[in-house]
Write a protein that holds these residues in place. Structure first.
Motif, mmCIF file in Angstrom:
data_model
loop_
_atom_site.group_PDB
_atom_site.id
_atom_site.type_symbol
_atom_site.label_atom_id
_atom_site.label_comp_id
_atom_site.label_asym_id
_atom_site.label_seq_id
_atom_site.Cartn_x
_atom_site.Cartn_y
_atom_site.Cartn_z
ATOM 1 N N VAL A 19 0.802 -1.348 0.159
ATOM 2 C CA VAL A 19 0.041 0.177 -0.128
ATOM 3 C C VAL A 19 0.828 1.204 -0.043
ATOM 4 O O VAL A 19 0.617 2.169 -0.435
ATOM 5 C CB VAL A 19 -1.129 0.065 1.141
ATOM 6 N N ALA A 20 2.124 1.091 0.542
ATOM 7 C CA ALA A 20 2.978 2.296 0.656
ATOM 8 C C ALA A 20 3.428 2.719 -0.665
ATOM 9 O O ALA A 20 3.763 3.967 -0.998
ATOM 10 C CB ALA A 20 4.095 1.903 1.365
ATOM 11 N N ARG A 21 3.145 1.993 -1.778
ATOM 12 C CA ARG A 21 3.494 2.322 -2.954
ATOM 13 C C ARG A 21 2.449 2.563 -4.115
ATOM 14 O O ARG A 21 2.524 2.719 -5.266
ATOM 15 C CB ARG A 21 4.268 1.080 -3.789
ATOM 16 N N ASN A 22 1.341 2.498 -3.346
ATOM 17 C CA ASN A 22 0.166 3.255 -4.025
ATOM 18 C C ASN A 22 0.019 4.665 -4.022
ATOM 19 O O ASN A 22 0.107 5.457 -3.146
ATOM 20 C CB ASN A 22 -1.260 2.693 -2.964
ATOM 21 N N ASP A 23 -0.382 5.333 -5.249
ATOM 22 C CA ASP A 23 -0.235 6.695 -5.428
ATOM 23 C C ASP A 23 -1.240 7.460 -4.691
ATOM 24 O O ASP A 23 -0.920 8.504 -3.974
ATOM 25 C CB ASP A 23 -0.589 7.131 -6.756
ATOM 26 N N ALA A 24 -2.516 6.908 -4.138
ATOM 27 C CA ALA A 24 -3.371 7.620 -3.401
ATOM 28 C C ALA A 24 -3.084 7.688 -2.075
ATOM 29 O O ALA A 24 -3.226 8.826 -1.442
ATOM 30 C CB ALA A 24 -4.632 6.886 -3.474
ATOM 31 N N PHE A 25 -2.297 6.394 -1.572
ATOM 32 C CA PHE A 25 -2.043 6.546 -0.216
ATOM 33 C C PHE A 25 -0.808 7.354 -0.256
ATOM 34 O O PHE A 25 -0.742 8.097 0.933
ATOM 35 C CB PHE A 25 -1.300 5.246 0.227
ATOM 36 N N GLN A 26 0.049 7.746 -1.043
ATOM 37 C CA GLN A 26 1.388 8.404 -1.070
ATOM 38 C C GLN A 26 0.756 9.982 -0.870
ATOM 39 O O GLN A 26 1.470 10.820 -0.113
ATOM 40 C CB GLN A 26 2.304 8.294 -2.150
ATOM 41 N N GLN A 27 -0.319 10.150 -1.836
ATOM 42 C CA GLN A 27 -0.805 11.545 -1.786
ATOM 43 C C GLN A 27 -1.496 11.981 -0.333
ATOM 44 O O GLN A 27 -1.295 13.071 0.231
ATOM 45 C CB GLN A 27 -1.804 11.662 -2.775
ATOM 46 N N LEU A 28 -2.105 11.011 0.392
ATOM 47 C CA LEU A 28 -2.788 11.273 1.529
ATOM 48 C C LEU A 28 -1.585 11.763 2.536
ATOM 49 O O LEU A 28 -1.753 12.435 3.454
ATOM 50 C CB LEU A 28 -3.207 9.814 1.947
ATOM 51 N N VAL A 29 -0.497 10.706 2.422
ATOM 52 C CA VAL A 29 0.805 11.050 3.509
ATOM 53 C C VAL A 29 1.290 12.585 3.576
ATOM 54 O O VAL A 29 1.449 13.329 4.240
ATOM 55 C CB VAL A 29 1.547 10.009 3.601
ATOM 56 N N LYS A 30 1.412 12.763 2.036
ATOM 57 C CA LYS A 30 1.972 14.213 1.707
ATOM 58 C C LYS A 30 1.054 15.341 2.210
ATOM 59 O O LYS A 30 1.478 16.257 2.859
ATOM 60 C CB LYS A 30 2.084 14.347 0.077
ATOM 61 N N ASN A 31 -0.288 14.981 1.823
ATOM 62 C CA ASN A 31 -1.278 16.007 2.525
ATOM 63 C C ASN A 31 -1.307 16.303 3.888
ATOM 64 O O ASN A 31 -1.466 17.255 4.578
ATOM 65 C CB ASN A 31 -2.595 15.863 1.856
ATOM 66 N N VAL A 32 -1.311 15.177 4.658
ATOM 67 C CA VAL A 32 -1.456 14.948 5.995
ATOM 68 C C VAL A 32 -0.336 15.752 6.499
ATOM 69 O O VAL A 32 -0.202 16.528 7.667
ATOM 70 C CB VAL A 32 -1.518 13.488 6.623
ATOM 71 N N ALA A 33 0.968 15.629 6.007
ATOM 72 C CA ALA A 33 2.236 16.168 6.595
ATOM 73 C C ALA A 33 2.101 17.847 6.337
ATOM 74 O O ALA A 33 2.355 18.693 7.274
ATOM 75 C CB ALA A 33 3.400 15.708 5.794
ATOM 76 N N ALA A 34 1.407 18.266 5.298
ATOM 77 C CA ALA A 34 1.293 19.763 4.924
ATOM 78 C C ALA A 34 0.281 20.280 5.963
ATOM 79 O O ALA A 34 0.347 21.449 6.583
ATOM 80 C CB ALA A 34 0.740 19.817 3.552
ATOM 81 N N VAL A 35 -0.895 19.606 6.342
ATOM 82 C CA VAL A 35 -1.858 19.954 7.240
ATOM 83 C C VAL A 35 -1.067 19.970 8.734
ATOM 84 O O VAL A 35 -1.286 20.780 9.507
ATOM 85 C CB VAL A 35 -2.997 19.091 7.284
ATOM 86 N N ALA A 36 -0.203 18.946 8.976
ATOM 87 C CA ALA A 36 0.211 19.093 10.303
ATOM 88 C C ALA A 36 1.221 20.170 10.482
ATOM 89 O O ALA A 36 1.450 20.698 11.529
ATOM 90 C CB ALA A 36 1.305 17.708 10.403
ATOM 91 N N VAL A 37 1.867 20.635 9.573
ATOM 92 C CA VAL A 37 2.743 21.752 9.599
ATOM 93 C C VAL A 37 1.960 23.113 10.147
ATOM 94 O O VAL A 37 2.166 23.923 11.133
ATOM 95 C CB VAL A 37 3.446 22.236 8.141
ATOM 96 N N ALA A 38 0.608 23.181 9.502
ATOM 97 C CA ALA A 38 -0.233 24.252 9.832
ATOM 98 C C ALA A 38 -0.993 24.233 11.251
ATOM 99 O O ALA A 38 -1.280 25.198 11.785
ATOM 100 C CB ALA A 38 -1.403 24.214 8.775
ATOM 101 N N ASN A 39 -0.630 23.104 11.821
ATOM 102 C CA ASN A 39 -1.449 22.807 13.044
ATOM 103 C C ASN A 39 -0.305 22.493 14.199
ATOM 104 O O ASN A 39 -0.542 21.982 15.025
ATOM 105 C CB ASN A 39 -2.275 21.473 12.895
ATOM 106 N N GLY A 40 0.914 22.952 13.912
ATOM 107 C CA GLY A 40 1.855 22.802 14.794
ATOM 108 C C GLY A 40 2.246 21.358 15.281
ATOM 109 O O GLY A 40 2.885 21.134 16.273
ATOM 110 N N GLY A 41 1.879 20.602 14.412
ATOM 111 C CA GLY A 41 2.369 19.067 14.803
ATOM 112 C C GLY A 41 1.556 18.294 15.493
ATOM 113 O O GLY A 41 1.969 17.007 16.140
ATOM 114 N N ASP A 42 0.500 18.985 16.143
ATOM 115 C CA ASP A 42 -0.212 18.420 16.864
ATOM 116 C C ASP A 42 -1.273 17.238 16.153
ATOM 117 O O ASP A 42 -1.913 17.723 15.239
ATOM 118 C CB ASP A 42 -1.308 19.461 17.609
#
Length: 309
Positions: free
Chosen positions: A82-105
């Motif tokens: 699943v780690a090689r699935n494009d949709a999953f990779q996009q999910l992780v990238k977006n979650v990381a971006a949202v995490a920056v905006a929320n101070g990592g909480d």
């Protein structure tokens, strides 16, 4: 009609779906429990809940940088496939971006809106569970920031840019060249990935850990039969060595083992053009601390063969 807490609780126990999802299902179906179960199944939310019992220890660690802040996140799946699935990779990238905006909480990030969608990060994870058919879990996140300087990211065993098995952030405060500072930060982050230090400095090591080490060294030193004052010096010497081996600033720098990380940072001030202070680091390794179920494949095959017989 009003939906009671008891109804929500009953539906949640039947399906394992989230509280808000259960409330929405009951509202949509006029409080009919059976219809609400079907509503959740149709949305894939009940299906996601059934998979939630399976161990998710694979997946990806992702990093994202925004200005003088950066975040690292871990999103787990059941299989490396699943780690090689494009949709999953996009999910992780977006979650990381949202995490920056929320101070990592982690909790704030999970509850925050998912980019381009009208629902939360947590809801997006559930939707992908239903789509891909594997349990997934947004496990943790952390962010670092500096007032003036850089937070340098590094991904070890990168599958694609910003995603891999180990993610590191290193925060360096300096008014000097940001490009040179970023180069240094990435080297230090690579060092952190390789050595996994306990803390930045001796002062930041958990006192419980230090006392446990001291007790071990004391017992070892006592076996030498030497006088108490000599034993005390032996123990203190070993504690110093422990800090040298386990704290980032005192470790031998993997890029140049003749220098400690602290000395390498000091030497880099000439190139950066200003004093540099390492203020923090964070290292996420995929699946660390997750209890994985051990399965005996041979026993499973034998059991299956016995059942057929």
């Amino acid at each position: 009609m009003s939906i009671s807490a008891a109804q929500v609780k009953e539906l949640r126990e039947m399906t394992g779906a989230g509280m808000m999802d259960c409330k929405a299902a009951l509202t949509e179906t006029g409080g009919d429990i059976e219809a609400a179960v079907d509503w959740l199944r149709a949305k894939g939310l009940s299906k996601a809940a059934k998979k939630a019992g399976r161990v998710a220890a694979e997946g990806l660690v992702g990093v994202a940088v925004s200005g003088t802040s950066a975040a690292v996140v871990e999103v787990n799946s059941e299989t490396d496939f699943v780690a090689r699935n494009d949709a999953f990779q996009q999910l992780v990238k977006n979650v990381a971006a949202v995490a920056v905006a929320n101070g990592g909480d982690r909790d704030k990030t999970a509850a925050a809106g998912y980019p381009g969608k009208s629902h939360s990060v947590e809801s997006e994870v559930k939707e992908l569970v239903a789509t891909i058919g594997e349990n997934m879990n947004f496990r943790r996140s952390k962010a670092l920031s500096v007032s003036d300087g850089v937070v340098a990211p590094y991904i070890h065993s990168a599958i694609v840019d910003g995603l891999g098995k180990i993610g590191v952030l290193v925060a360096l405060e300096s008014t000097g060249s940001k490009d040179e500072l970023l180069k240094l930060g990435r080297q230090v982050a690579m060092h952190v990935a390789a050595t996994n230090p306990l803390a930045l400095s001796a002062e930041e090591v958990d006192p419980v850990v230090v006392e446990r080490e001291r007790a071990v060294y004391l017992e070892q030193a006592k076996e030498s039969g030497k006088p108490a004052q000599v034993i005390e010096k032996m123990v203190e010497g070993r504690i110093r060595k422990f800090f040298e081996e386990s704290t980032l600033l005192k470790q031998a720098f993997v890029v140049n083992p003749d220098l400690t990380v602290e000395a390498a940072i000091k030497a880099a001030e000439a190139t950066v053009g200003a004093p540099i202070k390492a203020t923090a680091f964070v290292r996420f390794a995929l699946g660390e601390g997750i209890e994985k179920e051990e399965t005996d494949f041979a026993a499973e095959v034998a059991a299956a063969a016995g059942a057929k017989g």
